[in-house]
Design a protein around this motif. Structure first.
Motif, PDB file in Angstrom:
ATOM      1  N   PRO A 182       0.830  -1.211   0.000  1.00  0.00           N
ATOM      2  CA  PRO A 182       0.000   0.000   0.000  1.00  0.00           C
ATOM      3  C   PRO A 182       0.863   1.260   0.000  1.00  0.00           C
ATOM      4  CG  PRO A 182       0.021  -1.013   2.165  1.00  0.00           C
ATOM      5  CD  PRO A 182       0.699  -1.976   1.250  1.00  0.00           C
ATOM      6  N   THR A 183       0.353   2.309  -0.628  1.00  0.00           N
ATOM      7  CA  THR A 183       1.052   3.591  -0.690  1.00  0.00           C
ATOM      8  C   THR A 183       0.112   4.704  -0.269  1.00  0.00           C
ATOM      9  OG1 THR A 183       0.418   3.974  -3.004  1.00  0.00           O
ATOM     10  CG2 THR A 183       2.487   2.777  -2.601  1.00  0.00           C
ATOM     11  N   PHE A 184       0.685   5.856   0.031  1.00  0.00           N
ATOM     12  CA  PHE A 184      -0.135   7.007   0.434  1.00  0.00           C
ATOM     13  C   PHE A 184      -1.093   7.450  -0.674  1.00  0.00           C
ATOM     14  CE2 PHE A 184       3.346   7.381   3.509  1.00  0.00           C
ATOM     15  CZ  PHE A 184       2.630   7.583   4.679  1.00  0.00           C
ATOM     16  N   PRO A 185      -0.662   7.529  -1.945  1.00  0.00           N
ATOM     17  CA  PRO A 185      -1.605   7.967  -2.983  1.00  0.00           C
ATOM     18  C   PRO A 185      -2.838   7.083  -3.100  1.00  0.00           C
ATOM     19  CG  PRO A 185       0.649   8.162  -3.787  1.00  0.00           C
ATOM     20  CD  PRO A 185       0.719   7.444  -2.467  1.00  0.00           C
ATOM     21  N   MET A 186      -2.741   5.818  -2.672  1.00  0.00           N
ATOM     22  CA  MET A 186      -3.914   4.940  -2.711  1.00  0.00           C
ATOM     23  C   MET A 186      -5.047   5.460  -1.833  1.00  0.00           C
ATOM     24  SD  MET A 186      -2.561   1.018  -2.568  1.00  0.00           S
ATOM     25  CE  MET A 186      -1.670   0.250  -3.915  1.00  0.00           C
ATOM     26  N   GLU A 213       3.943  15.572   0.857  1.00  0.00           N
ATOM     27  CA  GLU A 213       5.229  15.174   0.286  1.00  0.00           C
ATOM     28  C   GLU A 213       5.175  13.763  -0.274  1.00  0.00           C
ATOM     29  OE1 GLU A 213       7.941  15.615   3.479  1.00  0.00           O
ATOM     30  OE2 GLU A 213       7.964  17.830   3.409  1.00  0.00           O
ATOM     31  N   ARG A 214       4.319  12.930   0.323  1.00  0.00           N
ATOM     32  CA  ARG A 214       4.193  11.544  -0.136  1.00  0.00           C
ATOM     33  C   ARG A 214       3.116  11.388  -1.204  1.00  0.00           C
ATOM     34  NH1 ARG A 214       7.429   7.843   2.951  1.00  0.00           N
ATOM     35  NH2 ARG A 214       8.789   9.185   4.182  1.00  0.00           N
ATOM     36  N   GLY A 215       2.576  12.502  -1.707  1.00  0.00           N
ATOM     37  CA  GLY A 215       1.632  12.443  -2.815  1.00  0.00           C
ATOM     38  C   GLY A 215       0.174  12.385  -2.432  1.00  0.00           C
ATOM     39  N   LEU A 216      -0.161  12.764  -1.183  1.00  0.00           N
ATOM     40  CA  LEU A 216      -1.549  12.701  -0.724  1.00  0.00           C
ATOM     41  C   LEU A 216      -1.962  14.050  -0.141  1.00  0.00           C
ATOM     42  CD1 LEU A 216      -4.115  11.057  -0.126  1.00  0.00           C
ATOM     43  CD2 LEU A 216      -3.077  10.395   2.050  1.00  0.00           C
ATOM     44  N   LEU A 255      -2.509  -0.572   8.541  1.00  0.00           N
ATOM     45  CA  LEU A 255      -1.478  -0.606   7.502  1.00  0.00           C
ATOM     46  C   LEU A 255      -0.154  -0.123   8.073  1.00  0.00           C
ATOM     47  CD1 LEU A 255      -3.311   0.960   4.400  1.00  0.00           C
ATOM     48  CD2 LEU A 255      -3.128  -1.463   5.018  1.00  0.00           C
ATOM     49  N   ARG A 256       0.927  -0.742   7.626  1.00  0.00           N
ATOM     50  CA  ARG A 256       2.267  -0.326   8.040  1.00  0.00           C
ATOM     51  C   ARG A 256       2.916   0.364   6.847  1.00  0.00           C
ATOM     52  NH1 ARG A 256       4.342   0.965  12.837  1.00  0.00           N
ATOM     53  NH2 ARG A 256       6.228  -0.156  13.450  1.00  0.00           N
ATOM     54  N   ILE A 257       2.795   1.686   6.784  1.00  0.00           N
ATOM     55  CA  ILE A 257       3.390   2.468   5.698  1.00  0.00           C
ATOM     56  C   ILE A 257       4.347   3.487   6.307  1.00  0.00           C
ATOM     57  CG2 ILE A 257       2.962   3.956   3.704  1.00  0.00           C
ATOM     58  CD1 ILE A 257       0.150   2.932   3.542  1.00  0.00           C
ATOM     59  N   ALA A 258       5.589   3.505   5.826  1.00  0.00           N
ATOM     60  CA  ALA A 258       6.592   4.481   6.268  1.00  0.00           C
ATOM     61  C   ALA A 258       6.590   4.653   7.784  1.00  0.00           C
ATOM     62  CB  ALA A 258       6.354   5.822   5.573  1.00  0.00           C
ATOM     63  N   PRO A 259       6.890   3.595   8.532  1.00  0.00           N
ATOM     64  CA  PRO A 259       6.762   3.652   9.999  1.00  0.00           C
ATOM     65  C   PRO A 259       7.601   4.740  10.661  1.00  0.00           C
ATOM     66  CG  PRO A 259       7.960   1.681   9.290  1.00  0.00           C
ATOM     67  CD  PRO A 259       7.341   2.269   8.072  1.00  0.00           C
ATOM     68  N   GLN A 260       8.787   4.993  10.152  1.00  0.00           N
ATOM     69  CA  GLN A 260       9.608   6.038  10.752  1.00  0.00           C
ATOM     70  C   GLN A 260       8.989   7.413  10.535  1.00  0.00           C
ATOM     71  OE1 GLN A 260      12.372   6.040  12.576  1.00  0.00           O
ATOM     72  NE2 GLN A 260      12.802   3.848  12.587  1.00  0.00           N
ATOM     73  N   ALA A 261       8.422   7.625   9.350  1.00  0.00           N
ATOM     74  CA  ALA A 261       7.862   8.937   9.012  1.00  0.00           C
ATOM     75  C   ALA A 261       6.580   9.236   9.786  1.00  0.00           C
ATOM     76  CB  ALA A 261       7.599   9.027   7.511  1.00  0.00           C
ATOM     77  N   VAL A 262       5.723   8.215   9.963  1.00  0.00           N
ATOM     78  CA  VAL A 262       4.420   8.467  10.597  1.00  0.00           C
ATOM     79  C   VAL A 262       4.451   8.245  12.105  1.00  0.00           C
ATOM     80  CG1 VAL A 262       3.214   7.802   8.482  1.00  0.00           C
ATOM     81  CG2 VAL A 262       3.522   6.110  10.308  1.00  0.00           C
ATOM     82  N   ALA A 263       5.598   7.863  12.652  1.00  0.00           N
ATOM     83  CA  ALA A 263       5.684   7.636  14.093  1.00  0.00           C
ATOM     84  C   ALA A 263       5.227   8.867  14.873  1.00  0.00           C
ATOM     85  CB  ALA A 263       7.121   7.283  14.476  1.00  0.00           C
ATOM     86  N   LEU A 264       4.608   8.622  16.012  1.00  0.00           N
ATOM     87  CA  LEU A 264       4.193   9.714  16.893  1.00  0.00           C
ATOM     88  C   LEU A 264       5.422  10.226  17.642  1.00  0.00           C
ATOM     89  CD1 LEU A 264       1.917  11.367  18.320  1.00  0.00           C
ATOM     90  CD2 LEU A 264       1.900   9.540  20.047  1.00  0.00           C
ATOM     91  N   ARG A 265       5.696  11.511  17.481  1.00  0.00           N
ATOM     92  CA  ARG A 265       6.827  12.116  18.183  1.00  0.00           C
ATOM     93  C   ARG A 265       6.311  12.800  19.444  1.00  0.00           C
ATOM     94  NH1 ARG A 265       7.798  11.614  12.977  1.00  0.00           N
ATOM     95  NH2 ARG A 265       9.935  11.441  12.193  1.00  0.00           N
ATOM     96  N   VAL A 266       6.834  12.377  20.579  1.00  0.00           N
ATOM     97  CA  VAL A 266       6.399  12.936  21.858  1.00  0.00           C
ATOM     98  C   VAL A 266       7.626  13.340  22.668  1.00  0.00           C
ATOM     99  CG1 VAL A 266       4.247  11.626  21.951  1.00  0.00           C
ATOM    100  CG2 VAL A 266       6.325  10.633  22.929  1.00  0.00           C
ATOM    101  N   ARG A 267       7.387  14.169  23.668  1.00  0.00           N
ATOM    102  CA  ARG A 267       8.464  14.543  24.586  1.00  0.00           C
ATOM    103  C   ARG A 267       7.870  14.921  25.928  1.00  0.00           C
ATOM    104  NH1 ARG A 267      11.186  19.701  21.886  1.00  0.00           N
ATOM    105  NH2 ARG A 267      12.921  18.875  23.108  1.00  0.00           N
ATOM    106  N   VAL A 268       8.687  14.835  26.942  1.00  0.00           N
ATOM    107  CA  VAL A 268       8.278  15.211  28.293  1.00  0.00           C
ATOM    108  C   VAL A 268       8.576  16.686  28.506  1.00  0.00           C
ATOM    109  CG1 VAL A 268       8.738  14.878  30.752  1.00  0.00           C
ATOM    110  CG2 VAL A 268       8.681  12.900  29.217  1.00  0.00           C
ATOM    111  N   VAL A 269       7.593  17.406  29.050  1.00  0.00           N
ATOM    112  CA  VAL A 269       7.807  18.780  29.500  1.00  0.00           C
ATOM    113  C   VAL A 269       7.488  18.811  30.997  1.00  0.00           C
ATOM    114  CG1 VAL A 269       7.272  19.815  27.257  1.00  0.00           C
ATOM    115  CG2 VAL A 269       5.443  19.493  28.908  1.00  0.00           C
ATOM    116  N   HIS A 270       8.197  19.658  31.717  1.00  0.00           N
ATOM    117  CA  HIS A 270       7.961  19.699  33.162  1.00  0.00           C
ATOM    118  C   HIS A 270       8.353  21.056  33.715  1.00  0.00           C
ATOM    119  CE1 HIS A 270      12.309  19.093  34.354  1.00  0.00           C
ATOM    120  NE2 HIS A 270      12.359  18.655  33.123  1.00  0.00           N
TER     121      HIS A 270
END
Length: 291
Positions: A182-186, A213-216, A255-270
């Motif tokens: 599967p691809t993003f344009p799909m 950027e991925r065509g969608l 679906l597992r598409i571009a796992p590094q790109a779509v990963a949830l980026r989180v951080r701790v703030v305090h």
């Protein structure tokens, strides 16, 4: 008249430059916001905002009074935060998490915080948008929080960004669900069910830019949590992103598409002086990081 409440209206309209967006940020409808601002202007004897078709523009008086209004609103929030801490000053820890964080991580963070504090201490959890969580930490309502990245984090201490696995979810009868690769344009023709931009504008823009950027170039529909994402996907009209691991869910396919790109980026703030709490939560995120 509740002066602080009405000053908060003024500050929000000035920040957003638009009555509708300010009402959304304040979790209210536009008419009472507009009426409240007019009452404030009458009370002060000056016009603060020019109302135009393009939006809200500060008057000369508004520009001069905005810094003082902002100080009063911030001081009121700090007063409430301090009163809240005093009322619960028995070693309680107040922490928050973005709704995008999976349940397994939320509960693991609670467990880590219980270990990090005194045995008789309570741990209270708030689930909110990243924008609200940063404001809560800044004002002292929260000791520590996990937010989405990127986000505006001025006035708080921050920890490194961690990637948490995230999947695309699509309708089970969509052509992408049975595709070998599967691809993003799909996904063209489906809308993107995601939290509204006001929840965290930088993170929202980053994901939308990634899809383009991925065509969608997909229209977005508001879905503040996994439940509403899955409902929109099962209806056959949308796709979404989730940190919930694949499971048997009617009408939904992972679906597992571009796992590094779509990963949830989180951080701790305090807030300053709460390093032990931040360390405890950070260790949980590190264990959950994308491998």
């Amino acid at each position: 008249m509740d002066l602080i409440r009405h000053l908060r209206f003024f500050v929000s309209v000035a920040d957003e430059g638009h009555f509708g967006r300010a009402a959304t940020a304040l979790d209210m409808t536009q008419p009472p916001l507009s009426q409240g601002l007019r009452r404030l202007e009458q009370h002060l004897g000056v016009d603060l905002i020019h109302r135009t078709r393009q939006g809200a523009v500060l008057t000369s008086a508004g520009r001069q009074l905005l810094p003082r209004a902002r100080l009063l609103v911030d001081d009121a929030e700090r007063l409430l935060a301090e009163a809240h801490r005093i009322a619960n000053a028995h070693g309680a820890v107040h922490w928050g998490a973005t709704a995008a964080l999976p349940d397994r991580v939320v509960t693991a963070c609670v467990g880590a915080l219980r270990t990090a504090v005194a045995a008789d201490a309570a741990v209270s959890t708030t689930v909110a948008t990243s924008v609200d969580l940063v404001a809560d930490v800044r004002s002292g309502l929260c000791d520590v929080a996990v937010i989405e990245h990127p986000a505006l984090v001025d006035g708080v201490e921050v920890r490194p960004v961690v990637k948490v696995p995230r999947w695309l979810v699509v309708p089970s009868d969509h052509r992408s669900a049975g595709a070998e690769r599967p691809t993003f344009p799909m996904l063209g023709g489906l809308s993107f069910a995601c939290p509204p931009r006001a929840a965290n504008p930088p993170a929202f823009d980053t994901v939308v830019d990634l899809l383009r950027e991925r065509g969608l170039d997909a229209p977005t529909v508001p879905a503040p949590d996994d439940r509403t994402v899955f409902a929109a996907v099962a209806a056959g009209t949308s796709f979404g992103l989730t940190t919930m691991r694949p499971s048997s869910t009617p009408g939904v396919t992972w679906l597992r598409i571009a796992p590094q790109a779509v990963a949830l980026r989180v951080r701790v703030v305090h807030r300053p002086g709460t390093d032990a709490y931040a360390d405890a939560v950070d260790r949980v995120l590190y264990r959950e990081r994308l491998r």
